[in-house]
Design a protein around this motif. Structure first.
Motif, PDB file in Angstrom:
ATOM      1  N   SER A   1       0.834  -1.209  -0.059  1.00 37.78           N
ATOM      2  CA  SER A   1       0.119   0.064   0.000  1.00 37.78           C
ATOM      3  C   SER A   1       0.910   1.268  -0.046  1.00 37.78           C
ATOM      4  O   SER A   1       2.061   1.346   0.615  1.00 37.78           O
ATOM      5  CB  SER A   1      -0.954  -0.067   1.061  1.00 37.78           C
ATOM      6  OG  SER A   1      -1.611   1.130   1.398  1.00 37.78           O
ATOM      7  N   GLY A   2       0.288   2.264  -0.533  1.00 38.25           N
ATOM      8  CA  GLY A   2       1.080   3.506  -0.806  1.00 38.25           C
ATOM      9  C   GLY A   2       0.971   4.656   0.492  1.00 38.25           C
ATOM     10  O   GLY A   2       1.275   5.605   0.719  1.00 38.25           O
ATOM     11  N   VAL A   3      -0.107   4.042   1.649  1.00 32.63           N
ATOM     12  CA  VAL A   3      -0.580   4.839   2.517  1.00 32.63           C
ATOM     13  C   VAL A   3       0.052   4.114   4.005  1.00 32.63           C
ATOM     14  O   VAL A   3      -0.412   3.014   3.942  1.00 32.63           O
ATOM     15  CB  VAL A   3      -2.074   5.022   2.590  1.00 32.63           C
ATOM     16  CG1 VAL A   3      -2.436   5.775   3.571  1.00 32.63           C
ATOM     17  CG2 VAL A   3      -2.216   5.715   1.195  1.00 32.63           C
ATOM     18  N   VAL A   4       0.548   4.893   4.865  1.00 31.23           N
ATOM     19  CA  VAL A   4       0.533   4.368   6.240  1.00 31.23           C
ATOM     20  C   VAL A   4      -0.239   5.242   7.232  1.00 31.23           C
ATOM     21  O   VAL A   4      -0.003   6.510   7.122  1.00 31.23           O
ATOM     22  CB  VAL A   4       2.372   4.504   6.296  1.00 31.23           C
ATOM     23  CG1 VAL A   4       2.431   4.065   7.871  1.00 31.23           C
ATOM     24  CG2 VAL A   4       3.310   3.752   5.650  1.00 31.23           C
TER      25      VAL A   4
ATOM     26  N   GLY B   1       8.640   8.086  -4.499  1.00 31.49           N
ATOM     27  CA  GLY B   1       7.284   8.126  -4.427  1.00 31.49           C
ATOM     28  C   GLY B   1       6.544   7.161  -5.600  1.00 31.49           C
ATOM     29  O   GLY B   1       5.503   6.525  -5.054  1.00 31.49           O
ATOM     30  N   ASN B   2       7.232   6.832  -6.785  1.00 36.48           N
ATOM     31  CA  ASN B   2       6.698   6.243  -7.554  1.00 36.48           C
ATOM     32  C   ASN B   2       6.601   4.674  -7.469  1.00 36.48           C
ATOM     33  O   ASN B   2       5.931   3.880  -7.648  1.00 36.48           O
ATOM     34  CB  ASN B   2       7.429   6.232  -8.630  1.00 36.48           C
ATOM     35  CG  ASN B   2       7.727   7.539  -9.571  1.00 36.48           C
ATOM     36  OD1 ASN B   2       8.652   8.162  -9.895  1.00 36.48           O
ATOM     37  ND2 ASN B   2       6.246   8.315  -9.299  1.00 36.48           N
ATOM     38  N   TRP B   3       7.719   4.451  -6.340  1.00 37.48           N
ATOM     39  CA  TRP B   3       7.828   2.908  -5.694  1.00 37.48           C
ATOM     40  C   TRP B   3       6.450   2.802  -4.987  1.00 37.48           C
ATOM     41  O   TRP B   3       6.006   1.567  -5.115  1.00 37.48           O
ATOM     42  CB  TRP B   3       9.190   2.752  -4.921  1.00 37.48           C
ATOM     43  CG  TRP B   3       9.366   1.344  -4.352  1.00 37.48           C
ATOM     44  CD1 TRP B   3       9.325   0.327  -5.042  1.00 37.48           C
ATOM     45  CD2 TRP B   3       9.501   1.243  -2.695  1.00 37.48           C
ATOM     46  NE1 TRP B   3       9.713  -0.784  -3.903  1.00 37.48           N
ATOM     47  CE2 TRP B   3       9.553  -0.038  -2.673  1.00 37.48           C
ATOM     48  CE3 TRP B   3       9.528   2.186  -1.615  1.00 37.48           C
ATOM     49  CZ2 TRP B   3       9.993  -0.628  -1.339  1.00 37.48           C
ATOM     50  CZ3 TRP B   3       9.665   1.655  -0.515  1.00 37.48           C
ATOM     51  CH2 TRP B   3       9.714   0.289  -0.354  1.00 37.48           C
ATOM     52  N   PHE B   4       6.066   3.582  -3.994  1.00 38.21           N
ATOM     53  CA  PHE B   4       5.008   3.324  -3.156  1.00 38.21           C
ATOM     54  C   PHE B   4       3.890   3.291  -4.026  1.00 38.21           C
ATOM     55  O   PHE B   4       2.896   2.618  -3.524  1.00 38.21           O
ATOM     56  CB  PHE B   4       4.868   4.712  -2.260  1.00 38.21           C
ATOM     57  CG  PHE B   4       5.840   4.723  -1.024  1.00 38.21           C
ATOM     58  CD1 PHE B   4       5.499   3.875   0.117  1.00 38.21           C
ATOM     59  CD2 PHE B   4       7.003   5.358  -0.889  1.00 38.21           C
ATOM     60  CE1 PHE B   4       6.181   4.017   1.339  1.00 38.21           C
ATOM     61  CE2 PHE B   4       7.944   5.309   0.179  1.00 38.21           C
ATOM     62  CZ  PHE B   4       7.438   4.524   1.272  1.00 38.21           C
ATOM     63  N   ASN B   5       3.668   3.964  -5.187  1.00 36.98           N
ATOM     64  CA  ASN B   5       2.628   3.861  -5.911  1.00 36.98           C
ATOM     65  C   ASN B   5       2.666   2.783  -6.837  1.00 36.98           C
ATOM     66  O   ASN B   5       1.564   2.736  -7.694  1.00 36.98           O
ATOM     67  CB  ASN B   5       2.226   5.430  -6.678  1.00 36.98           C
ATOM     68  CG  ASN B   5       1.698   6.190  -5.507  1.00 36.98           C
ATOM     69  OD1 ASN B   5       1.365   6.002  -4.561  1.00 36.98           O
ATOM     70  ND2 ASN B   5       1.681   7.679  -6.179  1.00 36.98           N
ATOM     71  N   GLN B   6       3.580   1.978  -7.122  1.00 41.92           N
ATOM     72  CA  GLN B   6       3.761   1.047  -7.956  1.00 41.92           C
ATOM     73  C   GLN B   6       3.737   1.417  -9.522  1.00 41.92           C
ATOM     74  O   GLN B   6       2.654   1.041 -10.334  1.00 41.92           O
ATOM     75  CB  GLN B   6       2.985  -0.285  -7.798  1.00 41.92           C
ATOM     76  CG  GLN B   6       3.438  -0.961  -6.378  1.00 41.92           C
ATOM     77  CD  GLN B   6       2.685  -2.422  -6.350  1.00 41.92           C
ATOM     78  OE1 GLN B   6       2.687  -3.004  -7.311  1.00 41.92           O
ATOM     79  NE2 GLN B   6       2.209  -2.631  -5.180  1.00 41.92           N
ATOM     80  N   GLU B   7       4.229   2.571  -9.796  1.00 43.01           N
ATOM     81  CA  GLU B   7       3.966   3.215 -11.105  1.00 43.01           C
ATOM     82  C   GLU B   7       5.284   3.590 -11.800  1.00 43.01           C
ATOM     83  O   GLU B   7       6.346   3.686 -11.415  1.00 43.01           O
ATOM     84  CB  GLU B   7       3.376   4.512 -11.116  1.00 43.01           C
ATOM     85  CG  GLU B   7       3.915   5.558 -10.051  1.00 43.01           C
ATOM     86  CD  GLU B   7       3.018   6.727  -9.811  1.00 43.01           C
ATOM     87  OE1 GLU B   7       1.926   6.808 -10.176  1.00 43.01           O
ATOM     88  OE2 GLU B   7       3.575   7.494  -8.968  1.00 43.01           O
TER      89      GLU B   7
END
Length: 331
Positions: free
Chosen positions: A12-15, A144-150
């Motif tokens: 998930s991109g949110v903690v 941030g792209n890693w967190f969003n898988q983009e």
């Protein structure tokens, strides 16, 4: 073939910190801004500027940059937000990803120009101080792209491949971690600018131009590897063409600036009340200045002594002359 090693992606991109959501994309951008301001302040002070000036101007540059980055993304990928089945409100959800560095730099420069004009300092000098910090900010922001898988690259089975979860729009698998490639490239760009500035004294915007040119080189080949949807012109992605145009502009600026304004600025910020603000003086300069002041004081003392001796002689001569006159009268 089973992949034995790969880089995992966050589930998930949110903690959540209790009820408060902390989005990885926004967190990476915030870290990048702090790094850029911290390093920029150190470089600005080393150039002879005042502490706090970089942060004061960043208050203008950062919001403008965020708006410019989002505008560039929305304009160049308008089909993601407008048209049948699309919700245009998503264009404002910046926390879900989508910032174009070209728009961020362009509009951020407008904000920086406003801040510099209010402080009465030259924008090119401020940009030179910020250049490596901006590159490091990009290095942080790319995570941030890693967190969003983009924004990943083509499929690969390399040991450092990025594991991407399957969605309705694309199959899962392992892909080139282009976010990591660009992050590492930006760190290299920052080190290159710092080294070149120390060795050659890049002033009048040339350190910033070097950052722009060297970033464009890396962005070109990294962009070529990406597989996300993009507009193509003559077989190249739009951002590849942007890299080419911006690279040429940065190199031309460096050449012309070196001819028109060689060296570095002698004064980068107006002097505060009671002192000059110029390039930092080294120990040799400080000793020379102190010696000069001591010599002036010594010369002044000698002149005062000479003046005193001369005055004493004149007084003695006058006294002797008066005594002679009185003696003549008496005789």
């Amino acid at each position: 073939m089973e992949i034995l090693a790969f880089i995992p992606s966050p589930s998930s991109g949110v903690v959540y910190l209790g009820p408060i959501p902390l989005r990885g994309y926004a967190f990476c951008i915030i870290i990048g801004v702090f790094v850029a301001v911290w390093l920029g302040n150190k470089r600005w002070v080393a150039r002879g500027g005042q502490k706090g000036t970089v942060a004061d101007i960043a208050v203008w540059a950062v919001p403008f940059g965020l708006v410019g980055g989002r505008l560039y993304h929305v304009i160049t990928d308008y089909e993601l937000y407008f048209g049948d089945g699309k919700d245009w409100v998503n264009a404002f959800k910046i926390w879900e990803g989508g910032l174009g560095i070209w728009g961020a730099i362009a509009l951020g420069a407008v904000g920086a120009w406003i801040g510099c004009r209010r402080r009465g300092i030259p924008l090119p000098a401020w940009a030179d101080a910020l250049a490596p910090g901006i590159a490091l900010a990009q290095a942080c922001g790319r995570w941030g792209n890693w967190f969003n898988q983009e924004l990943y690259g083509r499929a690969t089975d390399l040991p450092w491949a990025l594991k991407i979860s399957a969605t309705d729009s694309h199959p899962g698998g392992t892909y080139h971690p282009t976010f990591l490639y660009e992050s590492l490239w930006c760190v290299g760009v920052a080190l290159l600018v710092i080294w070149a500035d120390r060795k050659y004294g890049l002033g009048h915007g040339r350190a910033f131009a070097l950052y722009v040119a060297s970033y464009c080189v890396g962005r070109f080949w990294i962009e070529y590897m990406r597989v996300d949807d993009a507009h193509h012109i003559l077989g190249l992605r739009l951002n590849d063409w942007t890299s080419i145009v911006v690279f040429i502009g940065a190199v031309v600026y460096m050449v012309l600036s070196a001819r028109w304004h060689p060296g570095v600025e002698t004064v980068v910020e107006p002097a505060p009340a009671g002192g000059d603000v110029s390039l930092d003086k080294g120990p040799a300069d400080a000793d020379a200045e102190k010696s000069g002041k001591d010599a002036d004081a010594e010369d002044s003392g000698i002149k005062d002594s000479d003046a005193g001796d001369s005055e004493a002689l004149n007084s003695g001569a006058k006294v002797s002359e008066n005594d002679g006159a009185e003696a003549s009268k008496s005789s």
